[in-house]
Design an enzyme around this catalytic site. Structure first.
Site: not given
Ligand code: GRF
Length: 226
Positions: A14, A16, A83-84, A102, A143, A172
């Site tokens: 988490g 992001n 991831l789902k 991504h 994607d 990101e």
């Molecule tokens: C990030 O690299 C994002 O691009 C990918 O999964 C990772 C998630 O990281 N989809 P976090 O859970 O936000 O730390």
């Protein structure tokens, strides 16, 4: 302007999500109304709880009805390390209101099975001199939805998957909040828009900054009318 209510979908650490929580601040433009996780042990849930954001853990991420219920009345759904697969019926329900981050420059290095460390391993194996982060719309295929915004980072000769991942992740954390805020300011248009980066898209030295320009319609290149 009523702030856009955002649901963030997570599966992991988490960071992001944290970047979004930090960047949206008082929530005048957009506010995180709920965090939905595909697993009960995702560290992202703790970040949400600390920020006082309601959380929900899905019992069956493949069930579109459960997902739609969990997302509630959010105007924007952000996949941040989710991831789902989002079930097609849920994608259809929130058409052009679901976005994903991504860790590479799509359409390269994306698709089924391309997540986490594997993405950066593939970039290094390809010999590409550039990688980056992509925010794109989610549609039926992994994607492959229209690209909303991208930010490149250099691939260095001595990079490992971990060092490249860290450089991309830093970008990101700036690109995703910038894209969410820009989209919210546009009122989350009902068709795909493209956000372009103002000025140079290249990271200069160690400085990472993202400044997104007004959106253009994805298909026509003309200005978005929301
Ligand atoms: C990030 O690299 C994002 O691009 C990918 O999964 C990772 C998630 O990281 N989809 P976090 O859970 O936000 O730390």
């Amino acid at each position: 302007m009523t702030p856009v209510s955002v649901a963030v979908l997570v599966s992991g650490g988490g960071t992001n999500l944290q970047a979004l929580l930090d960047a949206l601040g008082g929530g005048a433009v957009a506010r995180i109304a709920r965090v939905v996780s595909s697993r009960g042990d995702a560290a992202a849930l703790e970040r949400a709880r600390r920020a006082g954001v309601p959380v929900e853990v899905l019992t069956d991420p493949a069930d579109p009805a459960e997902l739609v219920r969990a997302v509630g009345d959010a105007g924007l759904v952000v996949l941040a390390g989710y991831l789902k697969r989002v079930p097609p019926a849920a994608v259809a329900r929130f058409r052009w209101r679901v976005i994903n981050i991504h860790p590479a420059l799509l359409p390269a290095f994306g698709g089924d099975g391309m997540y986490g460390r594997r993405v950066h391993e593939a970039v290094l194996a390809s010999g590409a001199a550039l990688s980056g982060a992509t925010v794109h719309y989610v549609d039926q295929e992994y994607d492959r939805g229209p690209i909303l915004a991208q930010w490149p980072v250099p691939v260095r000769a001595d990079d490992t998957p971990d060092s490249l991942a860290a450089r991309v992740l830093e970008v990101e954390h700036r690109l995703l909040p910038a894209a969410v805020l820009a989209l919210a300011r546009l009122g989350v248009p009902e068709r795909p828009v493209r956000l372009s980066v103002r000025g140079s898209t290249f990271v200069t030295g160690e400085t990472v900054a993202v400044d997104l320009d007004a959106a253009a319609d994805w298909r026509t290149g003309g200005p978005a009318d929301g």
